[in-house]
Design a protein around this motif. Structure first.
Motif, PDB file in Angstrom:
ATOM      1  N   ILE A 130      26.808  50.426  43.296  1.00 20.30           N
ATOM      2  CA  ILE A 130      27.977  49.454  43.216  1.00 20.30           C
ATOM      3  C   ILE A 130      27.394  48.172  42.755  1.00 20.30           C
ATOM      4  CG2 ILE A 130      29.870  48.051  44.056  1.00 20.30           C
ATOM      5  CD1 ILE A 130      29.779  50.440  46.096  1.00 20.30           C
ATOM      6  N   VAL A 131      27.776  47.630  41.621  1.00 25.85           N
ATOM      7  CA  VAL A 131      27.313  46.187  41.166  1.00 25.85           C
ATOM      8  C   VAL A 131      28.535  45.110  41.123  1.00 25.85           C
ATOM      9  CG1 VAL A 131      26.218  44.704  39.374  1.00 25.85           C
ATOM     10  CG2 VAL A 131      25.144  46.912  40.125  1.00 25.85           C
ATOM     11  N   CYS A 132      28.550  43.961  41.806  1.00 23.20           N
ATOM     12  CA  CYS A 132      29.670  43.219  41.591  1.00 23.20           C
ATOM     13  C   CYS A 132      29.109  41.664  41.618  1.00 23.20           C
ATOM     14  CB  CYS A 132      30.596  43.315  43.165  1.00 23.20           C
ATOM     15  SG  CYS A 132      32.091  42.701  42.822  1.00 23.20           S
ATOM     16  N   GLY A 133      29.908  40.975  40.821  1.00 22.27           N
ATOM     17  CA  GLY A 133      29.439  39.764  40.761  1.00 22.27           C
ATOM     18  C   GLY A 133      30.328  38.873  41.811  1.00 22.27           C
ATOM     19  N   PRO A 134      29.961  37.430  41.724  1.00 22.74           N
ATOM     20  CA  PRO A 134      30.604  36.533  42.886  1.00 22.74           C
ATOM     21  C   PRO A 134      32.055  36.495  42.704  1.00 22.74           C
ATOM     22  CG  PRO A 134      28.617  35.378  41.805  1.00 22.74           C
ATOM     23  CD  PRO A 134      28.906  36.836  41.207  1.00 22.74           C
ATOM     24  N   ASP A 135      32.727  36.756  41.452  1.00 21.33           N
ATOM     25  CA  ASP A 135      34.143  36.604  41.231  1.00 21.33           C
ATOM     26  C   ASP A 135      34.785  38.032  41.433  1.00 21.33           C
ATOM     27  OD1 ASP A 135      33.716  33.894  40.853  1.00 21.33           O
ATOM     28  OD2 ASP A 135      33.869  34.277  38.682  1.00 21.33           O
ATOM     29  N   TYR A 175      34.851  40.034  44.238  1.00 20.47           N
ATOM     30  CA  TYR A 175      34.923  40.734  45.728  1.00 20.47           C
ATOM     31  C   TYR A 175      36.276  41.317  46.223  1.00 20.47           C
ATOM     32  CZ  TYR A 175      30.522  38.116  46.324  1.00 20.47           C
ATOM     33  OH  TYR A 175      29.190  37.775  45.950  1.00 20.47           O
ATOM     34  N   ARG A 176      37.340  40.843  45.468  1.00 20.10           N
ATOM     35  CA  ARG A 176      38.410  41.516  45.850  1.00 20.10           C
ATOM     36  C   ARG A 176      38.600  43.091  45.438  1.00 20.10           C
ATOM     37  NH1 ARG A 176      42.561  37.383  47.082  1.00 20.10           N
ATOM     38  NH2 ARG A 176      41.785  35.472  46.219  1.00 20.10           N
ATOM     39  N   SER A 177      37.804  43.358  44.483  1.00 17.94           N
ATOM     40  CA  SER A 177      37.721  44.754  44.009  1.00 17.94           C
ATOM     41  C   SER A 177      36.848  45.774  44.845  1.00 17.94           C
ATOM     42  CB  SER A 177      37.481  44.645  42.501  1.00 17.94           C
ATOM     43  OG  SER A 177      36.080  44.305  42.325  1.00 17.94           O
ATOM     44  N   ILE A 178      35.988  45.189  45.726  1.00 17.44           N
ATOM     45  CA  ILE A 178      34.855  46.028  46.283  1.00 17.44           C
ATOM     46  C   ILE A 178      35.646  47.340  46.964  1.00 17.44           C
ATOM     47  CG2 ILE A 178      33.272  46.144  48.189  1.00 17.44           C
ATOM     48  CD1 ILE A 178      32.358  43.331  47.071  1.00 17.44           C
ATOM     49  N   PRO A 179      36.682  47.331  47.764  1.00 17.89           N
ATOM     50  CA  PRO A 179      36.948  48.463  48.181  1.00 17.89           C
ATOM     51  C   PRO A 179      37.519  49.534  47.434  1.00 17.89           C
ATOM     52  CG  PRO A 179      38.029  46.669  49.419  1.00 17.89           C
ATOM     53  CD  PRO A 179      37.457  46.195  48.345  1.00 17.89           C
TER      54      PRO A 179
END
Length: 532
Positions: free
Chosen positions: A162-167, A169-173
């Motif tokens: 999983i790669v996620c930028g600072p904007d 985080y709501r999508s992480i689940p």
């Protein structure tokens, strides 16, 4: 790319969302055929792909996550936002990596050394889950600035799932579910946002027992300093509404927090929409590389409001730009007892020609005029700074200008680093990193030695004086001694190790009056006279 990329058409696929593709919301809309609302921190209630947990109010179903945080305090703030999102979604935080179903690294990209640490950690985690914990390997998530900068490179060689930028985080689940099922070659959401501020999410603190708390008041940066990667990893500036910041400050006060830090990439340029006349730059020697916004509610108003919430809670702010210190802000700091008399004022270089190449928007003369005004309005103000050694094209004379600036300002604290070129920055496009490593190291050492000499002399001048210290650390004394060791920070920010009598019971969060007995360049040793 906006759709799955197949490296193994039968099993493994990759899914990436970036600023060249349709959004993550568009993807969910296509899957479900209905509108998606990602404006609330309730991912467990969002429409989604069919999963075994469909119909449940909990996405995580008790799955555990482990977090390692690297870099600046903005990453601490981001991690507390992530905490809130995951806990709301039914996940549980664990302090034991061996229990985790997902391991997150919240990363920094400001310097090459910071990224090198993450690469080494990722290689270890690959070994950990393929060799040491192959029966129950956790998913690996890389979040934050390094994720935003490197994007899909982190999915290569299975270093991350999983790669996620600072904007994002709501999508992480959602990303966890996707990476756990059909996209086993990795998922990434590295889309930058023009308006995401997480203002509606009340962060969940990493350590609820700590006497200090961090509050993010804005995100992103518009300054575009030529050496800095932040605008490319955190996007453009956007400020949280004042009311949401005040609410979070009240919450921290109710939780017993005794010291709150306002934290952003550029805190003093806070500008929330609304009526107002705005403000001018620090003095006539400062300018911006972008068109400054007019009107709105400024940082001085915000600081005024938060300082009134609890007169017994200290308030500090970090990461300002020197251009954003209007006189009314300095007077407010001087007048309010709980606004700490410590100011971080990054100079970066003492040379006008280097400052011009850095696109800092001021001259050394303008900076020194501001320092003089600060010291006049705020007696005994404590000033810290950032200094970069060996920026592109730096000559020996330009380096000497920086040493001279340190002598003139007499900094109380300094964060000093050798220059590390970052891709995408103005310097990367326009300049050559032509100061060799040996010269950078030698100049950096001279800067460090200069700072310690100046700071030691200043601190030793405090011997015999009295100060208020907030106790923030209680630990067992070294083996050669008995009892407990206490330490804390003065209003200015000096680290103070405390001597106390056995009959004076101290604990974290106590304010005490102390007398300074000894000092080094980095800390004070003081005797506790009384509790306040």
């Amino acid at each position: 790319m906006s759709t799955a990329e197949a490296t193994d058409k039968k099993v493994k696929r990759r899914l990436v969302f970036d600023n060249r593709s349709p959004s993550f919301e568009d993807f969910l809309l296509k899957q479900q055929g209905q509108a998606v609302d990602l404006t609330k921190a309730n991912p467990d209630k969002l429409p989604y792909l069919p999963t075994p947990a469909l119909g449940s109010n909990s996405w995580g179903q008790g799955a555990k996550y482990f977090i390692e945080v690297y870099g600046c305090q903005m990453n601490v703030s981001d991690t507390e936002i992530l905490n809130a999102i995951l806990l709301k979604s039914g996940y549980e935080r664990t302090m034991d990596k061996d229990e985790a179903n997902v391991v997150f690294l919240v990363t920094c990209a400001i310097r090459e050394n910071a990224e090198t640490r993450i690469w080494e950690r990722l290689k270890y985690l690959r070994h950990y889950r393929t060799k040491l914990n192959a029966d129950t390997p956790p998913l690996i998530g890389v979040l934050g600035c390094m994720a935003e900068r490197l994007k899909t490179k982190l999915l290569d060689d299975r270093l991350a799932d999983i790669v996620c930028g600072p904007d994002g985080y709501r999508s992480i689940p959602h990303l966890i579910s996707l990476a756990s099922s059909e996209y086993q070659n990795g998922v990434a959401n590295v889309m930058l946002s023009a308006d995401e501020s997480y203002a509606d999410i009340m962060p969940v603190r990493l350590d609820a027992s700590h006497v200090s708390g961090w509050v993010s008041i804005m995100r992103g940066c518009n300054n575009m300093c030529s050496f800095c990667i932040v605008p490319f990893t955190r996007g453009i500036e956007r400020s949280r509404p004042i009311d949401s910041i005040v609410d979070e400050m009240k919450y921290l006060s109710e939780q017993g927090v005794k010291e709150a830090y306002r934290d952003t990439s550029e805190s003093t340029y806070y500008l929330n929409s609304g009526e107002g006349s705005g403000t001018n730059l620090s003095n006539d020697g400062f300018r911006t590389v972008y068109k400054a916004k007019q009107g709105g509610r400024r940082f001085t108003e915000l600081l005024d409001k938060v300082s009134l919430i609890n007169p017994n809670m200290r308030v500090r702010f970090t990461s300002p730009h020197p251009k954003d210190f209007p006189r009314e802000l300095l007077h407010l700091i001087a007048e309010r007892p709980n606004l700490c008399k410590s100011i971080h004022l990054p100079i970066q270089s003492g040379s006008n020609s280097v400052l011009e190449r850095m696109r800092r928007g001021y001259t050394r003369e303008a900076y020194l005029n501001l320092v003089e005004e600060m010291k006049r309005i705020i007696p005994n103000v404590w000033i810290s700074t950032d200094i970069i050694s060996g920026f592109c094209g730096e000559t020996e004379r330009e380096h000497e200008d920086t040493l001279d600036m340190m002598e003139k300002v007499q900094y109380d604290m300094a964060y000093m680093f050798a220059y590390s070129m970052r891709e995408k920055t103005h310097a990367h496009r326009r300049y050559e990193d032509n100061v060799d490593d040996k010269t950078k190291a030698r100049r950096l050492d001279e800067i460090i030695q200069s700072f310690h000499r100046i700071a030691k002399k200043k601190n030793q001048g405090l011997i015999g004086t009295e100060h208020t210290v907030l106790v923030d650390s209680v630990s067992p004394a070294p083996k050669s001694k008995h009892g407990t060791r206490f330490s804390g920070r003065t209003d200015g920010g000096h680290k103070a190790f405390l001597r106390t009598s056995d009959d004076l019971a101290l604990s974290n969060g106590d304010f005490v009056n102390v007398r300074v007995d000894a000092a080094t360049s980095a800390s004070l040793t003081a005797t506790v006279l009384s509790k306040l």
